[in-house]
Scaffold this motif. Structure first.
Motif, PDB file in Angstrom:
ATOM      1  N   ILE A   4     -23.464  37.986  -1.724  1.00 17.64           N
ATOM      2  CA  ILE A   4     -23.443  36.654  -1.145  1.00 17.64           C
ATOM      3  C   ILE A   4     -24.016  35.672  -2.155  1.00 17.64           C
ATOM      4  N   PRO A   5     -23.252  34.657  -2.548  1.00 19.55           N
ATOM      5  CA  PRO A   5     -23.772  33.688  -3.523  1.00 19.55           C
ATOM      6  C   PRO A   5     -24.960  32.922  -2.950  1.00 19.55           C
ATOM      7  N   ILE A  30     -19.633  28.133  -7.857  1.00 18.06           N
ATOM      8  CA  ILE A  30     -18.512  27.674  -7.048  1.00 18.06           C
ATOM      9  C   ILE A  30     -18.861  26.287  -6.533  1.00 18.06           C
ATOM     10  N   VAL A  31     -17.972  25.339  -6.761  1.00 19.64           N
ATOM     11  CA  VAL A  31     -18.179  23.958  -6.345  1.00 19.64           C
ATOM     12  C   VAL A  31     -17.060  23.599  -5.364  1.00 19.64           C
ATOM     13  N   ILE A  51     -17.308  38.276  -8.879  1.00 21.32           N
ATOM     14  CA  ILE A  51     -16.834  36.941  -8.507  1.00 21.32           C
ATOM     15  C   ILE A  51     -15.922  37.017  -7.294  1.00 21.32           C
ATOM     16  N   LEU A  52     -14.985  37.948  -7.294  1.00 24.02           N
ATOM     17  CA  LEU A  52     -14.043  38.067  -6.182  1.00 24.02           C
ATOM     18  C   LEU A  52     -14.764  38.399  -4.880  1.00 24.02           C
ATOM     19  N   ASP A  53     -15.734  39.288  -4.936  1.00 26.19           N
ATOM     20  CA  ASP A  53     -16.497  39.634  -3.738  1.00 26.19           C
ATOM     21  C   ASP A  53     -17.297  38.437  -3.224  1.00 26.19           C
ATOM     22  N   SER A  54     -17.811  37.643  -4.137  1.00 29.75           N
ATOM     23  CA  SER A  54     -18.587  36.470  -3.743  1.00 29.75           C
ATOM     24  C   SER A  54     -17.708  35.409  -3.102  1.00 29.75           C
ATOM     25  N   ILE A  55     -16.500  35.246  -3.619  1.00 33.00           N
ATOM     26  CA  ILE A  55     -15.550  34.306  -3.019  1.00 33.00           C
ATOM     27  C   ILE A  55     -15.249  34.725  -1.588  1.00 33.00           C
ATOM     28  N   THR A  56     -15.017  36.004  -1.385  1.00 38.60           N
ATOM     29  CA  THR A  56     -14.766  36.520  -0.034  1.00 38.60           C
ATOM     30  C   THR A  56     -15.960  36.289   0.873  1.00 38.60           C
ATOM     31  N   ALA A  57     -17.172  36.480   0.342  1.00 37.91           N
ATOM     32  CA  ALA A  57     -18.387  36.295   1.143  1.00 37.91           C
ATOM     33  C   ALA A  57     -18.553  34.857   1.613  1.00 37.91           C
ATOM     34  N   GLY A  59     -16.095  33.132   2.699  1.00 37.23           N
ATOM     35  CA  GLY A  59     -15.002  32.869   3.626  1.00 37.23           C
ATOM     36  C   GLY A  59     -13.782  32.281   2.954  1.00 37.23           C
ATOM     37  N   LEU A  60     -13.705  32.422   1.631  1.00 37.22           N
ATOM     38  CA  LEU A  60     -12.569  31.928   0.873  1.00 37.22           C
ATOM     39  C   LEU A  60     -11.699  33.098   0.437  1.00 37.22           C
ATOM     40  N   SER A  61     -10.513  32.778  -0.017  1.00 40.21           N
ATOM     41  CA  SER A  61      -9.648  33.775  -0.638  1.00 40.21           C
ATOM     42  C   SER A  61      -9.410  33.352  -2.083  1.00 40.21           C
ATOM     43  N   PRO A  62      -8.990  34.270  -2.954  1.00 35.31           N
ATOM     44  CA  PRO A  62      -8.707  33.883  -4.338  1.00 35.31           C
ATOM     45  C   PRO A  62      -7.694  32.745  -4.447  1.00 35.31           C
ATOM     46  N   ALA A  63      -6.798  32.629  -3.467  1.00 38.02           N
ATOM     47  CA  ALA A  63      -5.804  31.553  -3.498  1.00 38.02           C
ATOM     48  C   ALA A  63      -6.433  30.188  -3.279  1.00 38.02           C
ATOM     49  N   ASP A  64      -7.678  30.151  -2.807  1.00 45.43           N
ATOM     50  CA  ASP A  64      -8.363  28.880  -2.571  1.00 45.43           C
ATOM     51  C   ASP A  64      -9.001  28.308  -3.829  1.00 45.43           C
ATOM     52  N   ILE A  65      -9.014  29.069  -4.904  1.00 45.11           N
ATOM     53  CA  ILE A  65      -9.591  28.570  -6.158  1.00 45.11           C
ATOM     54  C   ILE A  65      -8.532  27.755  -6.892  1.00 45.11           C
TER      55      ILE A  65
END
Length: 316
Positions: A4-5, A30-31, A51-57, A59-65
């Motif tokens: 969790i970031p 992440i901004v 990084i990918l696990d933190s994005i998921t934590a 509530g985002l998906s990689p497509a949201d970057i």
């Protein structure tokens, strides 16, 4: 260990990339804007899953970057960008004008890093892959990206490297400074019970005068905080500016006093160790063990010596 970031407020989240298995060495940020999301710094390819696990934590998906931003192309900041980019189908890689060709074709970048790290390069930084040219977005000095409700402004900030920019974030009134405004050493990395700032003078483009000009320019933006890739946040920002200006001057002074053609970098590294211990003692911290920052000490010695050897050769 949690993925969790850390919520730094103001829509900024920090990921400890656990580079080389070490906590508190390298961060990614992440901004989040109202409409788009940026990832600042990728570290090496070893950090991609982190990084990918933190994005998921979050509530985002990689497509949201939408943007992957690298402050400069040293491998601890951008070595993993080509490796992780296929996971981000909608993202552009944002970089300094001098950095783009090295991201598209990292051959020279790898060769230069090999000269510094030798056989340890792959172990430390993992797989280094090119970035497709059509996914690279160059930002010139003063240009911006609007994330919706917050604007990122890019400033050319040489001193650590000529291909370095810093990013002013209107949402936090902070600046992501990469390696330009010191390294922030934290207890997780050093084992000490305090945080401190020392400069990065690593090879091969360290330029004292450029650092001073960069600090003066960033000060004029009147930021409240500095987001360091190594590592975390300095508040108020003036602390980082003042500290960097003083320690860079000191490093440069004693390196010039010591210099002679053929000076072993090990001698200069020992002088840096002595300086650090004395400086910390002056602030009430009596430290003997510098093992947590030893790699940086060695790189700083080599960077200072590279500059002085080059200056000497030009005078001949």
């Amino acid at each position: 260990m949690t993925n969790i970031p850390q919520d730094l407020q103001h829509g900024v989240y920090m990921i400890d990339l656990l580079e080389s298995g070490e906590r508190g060495r390298t961060a990614s940020y992440i901004v989040r804007g109202d409409q788009q999301t940026a990832l600042i710094e990728t570290g090496s390819s070893h950090s991609s899953q982190r990084i990918l696990d933190s994005i998921t934590a979050l509530g985002l998906s990689p497509a949201d970057i939408d943007y992957v931003i690298v402050t400069h192309i040293h491998l601890d900041h951008s070595g993993g960008v080509g490796y992780i980019l296929p996971q981000f189908p909608n993202a552009k890689v944002v970089c300094h004008p001098r950095a783009s060709r090295h991201l598209i074709d990292p051959t020279r970048l790898i060769a230069g890093a090999s000269a510094v790290y030798g056989d340890e390069l792959e172990r430390i930084f993992g797989t280094i892959l090119p970035v497709p040219e059509d996914r690279v977005l160059v930002r010139e000095d003063g240009e911006t990206i609007d994330l919706g409700g917050r604007v990122l402004t890019f400033y050319d900030t040489p001193g650590h490297a000529r291909h370095h920019f810093s990013i002013q974030d209107s949402g936090s009134n902070g600046i992501f400074t990469g390696d330009t405004v010191s390294i922030r050493y934290v207890p997780e990395l050093t084992g000490w019970d305090f945080t401190c700032l020392f400069p990065s003078t690593s090879p091969s483009e360290f330029d004292r005068d450029a650092v001073f000009r960069t600090i003066e320019r960033l000060e004029q933006l009147q930021p409240e905080r500095i987001y360091h890739t190594h590592f975390g946040v300095t508040e108020p920002a003036s602390t980082a500016f003042e500290r960097t200006r003083q320690t860079i001057a000191d490093y440069d002074d004693f390196a010039r006093e010591m210099f002679r053609p053929g000076l072993p970098w090990e001698d200069l590294a020992e002088r840096i160790r002595a300086y650090i211990r004395a400086d910390l003692a002056a602030h009430g911290h009596h430290v003997v063990d510098l093992s947590g920052i030893e790699l940086d000490i060695e790189l700083n010695a080599k960077g200072l010596l590279f500059v002085l050897e080059k200056e000497h050769a030009q005078k001949q």
